[in-house]
Design a protein around this motif. Structure first.
Motif, PDB file in Angstrom:
ATOM      1  N   ILE A   1       8.727   2.485  -9.849  1.00  0.00           N
ATOM      2  CA  ILE A   1       9.796   1.532 -10.182  1.00  0.00           C
ATOM      3  C   ILE A   1      10.336   0.890  -8.912  1.00  0.00           C
ATOM      4  O   ILE A   1      10.513  -0.325  -8.825  1.00  0.00           O
TER       5      ILE A   1
ATOM      6  N   ILE B   1      10.254  -3.158  -7.787  1.00  0.00           N
ATOM      7  CA  ILE B   1      11.417  -3.986  -7.419  1.00  0.00           C
ATOM      8  C   ILE B   1      11.249  -4.551  -6.016  1.00  0.00           C
ATOM      9  O   ILE B   1      11.530  -5.722  -5.760  1.00  0.00           O
ATOM     10  N   THR B   2      10.776  -3.721  -5.129  1.00  0.00           N
ATOM     11  CA  THR B   2      10.566  -4.193  -3.763  1.00  0.00           C
ATOM     12  C   THR B   2       9.566  -5.345  -3.737  1.00  0.00           C
ATOM     13  O   THR B   2       9.778  -6.350  -3.058  1.00  0.00           O
TER      14      THR B   2
ATOM     15  N   LEU C   1      16.609 -15.659   2.292  1.00  0.00           N
ATOM     16  CA  LEU C   1      18.001 -16.018   2.006  1.00  0.00           C
ATOM     17  C   LEU C   1      18.827 -16.223   3.262  1.00  0.00           C
ATOM     18  O   LEU C   1      19.862 -16.861   3.221  1.00  0.00           O
TER      19      LEU C   1
ATOM     20  N   ASN D   1      11.064  -8.575  -4.958  1.00  0.00           N
ATOM     21  CA  ASN D   1      11.944  -9.192  -3.967  1.00  0.00           C
ATOM     22  C   ASN D   1      11.167  -9.726  -2.779  1.00  0.00           C
ATOM     23  O   ASN D   1      11.604 -10.661  -2.128  1.00  0.00           O
TER      24      ASN D   1
END
Ligand code: SF4
Ligand code: SF4
Lengths: 188, 387, 173
Positions: free
Chosen positions: A18, A22-23, A32, A26
């Motif tokens: 999991i 997610i890593t 950003l 991203n």
């Protein structure tokens, strides 16, 4: 015993997968952060930001601040970082003599009628020690003449604290000159 | 003077010597801090350890003591406002509110409804910000590096929103006596709504990534259990208290401002351990989002600052106590006025102070690595403790 | 705590929470402090903080207590005189008071009897000053600072009230 160990391993692997998912998600997303100093934040993102204070010029003369030298900002500043010096200079005007019909009246009455001698306030110096400023905004809010505002100078860095003792009158002059130049270029 | 009054010996390192004398050859006196990364600031803890187990612990404070209470006495009421952003830099607006509220209570000043709602919105945004930073930093203590990056990504958005109205990004000085210094605009409202919508899926992602993670569970479950009696005797408040299943929140129990008009829950956890405190904080973020959304719906038009608001307040004689719920617990400002423009006495009650004073008790008998987990789960902000 | 004025309670006052944030004030004698704190402990109060304030009559120590289930802030007030700045430590009942008392010792130099380690907490140990002490021209009467209590006491103004409080603080000795 073996069962619980296996379950623990399985749980660990699931947790790991999991996390990796997610890593990875991203990882594919765009960057950003802003790469300062190659890039800086956009000016519209600075709306409302309090930089150090600066003087607001009179609408008719960009070289003269609106300040009336009342000293309120100096009094209210919690950090005591504003220093204003002003002087009163008499404006040259012809001297009014009392109206001839009033010449016989007692002296104190004629005084009232005579217009007071007009004086003008000139700001001699306006210094800000930005090292101590806590950016509270009290001076800007309390100025009766609306002569102070926050600048948008945010990229300040220096090796010496002396560089943060600003002479705001000089700053105003520079800004006014820059504005004049700009206007000239426009008109060309 | 200390020598004379109490006969203390001041030579050498006073605190270590005071903490000793080393009782036996098996134990070791260890200094954790003042520059230890897991103490989040300059906190020093002297530990007596036997192997990996802690026998005694004593925090040493005062490394960033600034005598805020004295500053309160030598500055005029309005000049003390910027100090409030610096007491607790993470939840600055709650301190702003506590002080402003105390002065308003002293003067009997009415605050317009709109200002109250603005305060609720900004204060809750700030609470989310504070909890997010705690979340990232706590996990960093426990050895997980990535979460703090995600937390900072979210924090950036909140800081942009708050900067728009308050002018600063961290040490806000936004509230004024009788209102706030600047009204909110449409862009603020729009951005806040966007943020609420954005954070909800993020929170779910955090749950998957961290809360359900087996490694985290092992580090926080059954660590640092605090009993009800201990909490009461030490006066702990905030998520530390609620993590042990006690439903005490100033926003509900001693309602101030418009919190009584808003619908939200007070999350509690019954496990009493670090995990309980962790879960309470994560749920509080959700509750704060709920509050913000409601407040944005309900916010009435009107002035953002009371027309009677004095620029230089001179409250009448008297004493007040004003409590608000900060991210770390009950923040209290006790103000005594003698009728002049300067406060007679300002007392700041900081929640972390009481929470940390519990540490010697809970750290006893734990592993050194768990002490780090316990310290982190108390969510300490050192400037607030030292004032 | 019983509503009736105990013999060791010099005065008590109910205040409006709206206006002051307090539910009740109690002026008590130093000697009876532990007994009252014990009672509060049995009633399930928690200690919020301990604060001190210098007034003309001496030092006014205020202990703030509150409850989880039925909140109502309560202030226990004890006056200690300038000449004898000592008072019992309540840390045996509320260990949370340890740090608050050390803080009061730092700022005002009040000595708490039976405190296990009364050493400086926030200030450096070699500091000799008591930062929150006021010079005599800045000091105010207790009566002046707590106007809310005067009404309830029906005490005559100024001197007599001051005298009353002073007696109260000495009664316990
Ligand atoms: S308050 Fe405004 S007008 Fe008065 S001295 Fe300061 S800048 Fe000038
Ligand atoms: S912003 Fe505050 S600290 Fe800075 S100059 Fe103005 S009044 Fe002084």
């Amino acid at each position: 015993m073996i069962g619980s160990k296996l379950k623990e391993t399985f749980d660990g692997v699931v947790s790991l997968l999991i996390g990796l998912k997610i890593t990875f998600k991203n990882f594919l997303k765009p960057n950003l952060t802003v790469h300062y100093p190659r890039k800086t934040v956009k000016p519209e993102e600075l709306t409302g930001y309090r930089g150090h204070i600066e003087l607001v010029p009179k609408p008719e003369n960009p070289f003269v601040p609106r300040c009336i030298g009342c000293g309120l900002c100096r009094d209210i500043c919690p950090s005591g970082c504003i220093e204003v010096r002003s002087k009163r200079i008499a404006e040259e005007k012809e001297i009014h003599t009392p109206h001839f019909g009033l010449q016989d009246t007692p002296l104190d009455l004629t005084r009232k009628v005579a217009p007071p001698q007009k004086t003008k306030i000139e700001i001699v110096s306006f210094e800000l020690n930005y090292n101590y400023c806590s950016l509270c905004g009290l001076c800007v809010q309390n100025c009766p003449a609306g002569s102070l505002r926050f600048s948008k100078d945010i990229y300040l860095a220096s090796f010496s604290s002396r560089d943060f003792e600003f002479d705001l009158l000089k700053r105003l002059e520079k800004q006014a000159q820059a504005r004049l130049k700009e206007e000239e270029e426009w008109t060309k | 003077m200390f020598d004379l009054e109490l006969g203390l010996d001041l030579s050498g390192d006073f605190y270590t010597r005071h903490f000793q004398p080393t009782p036996s050859e098996d134990t070791l006196i260890l200094n954790m801090g003042p520059q230890h990364p897991s103490t989040h600031g300059v906190l020093r803890v002297i530990l007596e350890i036997d192997g990996e187990y802690i026998l005694r612990a004593e925090p040493v404070l005062g490394y960033i003591h600034r005598m805020q209470e004295k500053m309160g006495e030598v500055k005029r009421y309005e000049q003390y406002l910027p100090n409030m952003g610096r007491v607790d830099y993470l939840h600055a607006l709650a301190w702003n509110w506590a002080y402003v509220g105390a002065v308003e209570r002293l003067m009997g000043l009415e605050v317009p409804k709109r200002a109250e709602y603005i305060r609720v919105i900004t204060c809750e945004l700030n609470r989310i910000n504070s909890h997010l930073l705690w979340w990232g930093a706590y996990l960093l203590d426990l050895g997980a590096f990535t979460p703090i990056m995600y937390a900072f990504q979210d924090r950036e958005i909140v800081m942009d929103i708050l900067q728009r109205v308050s002018g600063s990004r961290l040490t806000y000085c936004y509230y004024r006596f009788g209102g706030v210094s600047q009204d909110i605009d449409d862009i603020f409202i729009e951005k806040t709504k966007e943020f609420c919508a954005y954070l909800k899926p993020r929170l779910k992602m955090y749950k998957d990534l961290v809360t359900d993670n087996i490694i985290l569970r092992k580090r926080v479950e059954d660590i640092g259990i605090i009993e009800e009696e201990t909490l009461r005797k030490y006066g702990a408040t905030g998520p530390v208290l609620r993590g042990s299943g006690i439903k005490y929140d100033v926003r509900r129990k001693e309602p101030y401002s418009v919190y009584s008009e808003l619908d939200f829950e007070i999350p509690t956890a019954s496990s009493k351990d670090a995990l309980g405190r962790y879960l309470v904080r994560m749920q509080e973020i959700e509750e704060s989002l709920k509050i913000i959304e409601q407040a944005l719906e309900k916010i009435p038009p009107g002035p953002h600052i009371s027309p009677q608001a004095p620029r230089r307040p001179k409250p009448p004689r008297g004493e007040v106590y004003f409590a608000v719920e900060g991210a770390r617990g009950e923040i209290g400002v006790n103000l005594v006025s003698d009728g002049s423009a300067y406060p007679y006495r300002v007392k700041l009650r900081s929640p972390s102070f009481s929470n940390l004073s519990m540490f010697p008790e809970i750290a006893k008998g734990t592993l050194l690595a768990d002490a780090v987990s316990i310290l982190g789960s108390l969510d300490l902000v050192i400037p607030e403790i030292d004032r | 705590m019983s509503k009736q004025a105990d013999s060791s309670i010099c005065a008590y006052a109910y205040c409006s929470h709206e206006q002051t944030g307090y539910e009740k004030h109690f002026f008590i004698t130093p000697a009876s402090l532990l007994q009252h704190v014990q009672k509060l402990d049995e009633l399930g109060y928690f200690l919020e903080d301990i604060t001190c304030m210098q007034v003309k009559e001496g030092f006014l120590l205020t202990y703030h207590f509150n409850r989880w289930e039925k909140p109502g802030r309560l202030a226990l007030r004890v006056l200690v005189v300038e000449e004898d700045k000592t008072i019992d430590s309540i840390s045996s009942i509320y260990p949370g008071a340890l740090w608050h008392e050390r803080e009061c010792y730092d700022f005002f130099g009040i000595v708490f009897k039976n405190h296990p380690s009364l050493i400086p907490l926030l200030l450096p140990p070699e500091m000799e000053e008591r930062p929150l002490l006021k010079s005599s021209e800045k000091l105010r009467d207790l009566y002046e600072l707590l106007p809310g209590c005067e009404q309830v006491l029906h005490a005559p103004r100024d001197e007599e009230f001051g005298q009353f409080i002073k007696e109260c603080s000495q009664k316990g000795k």
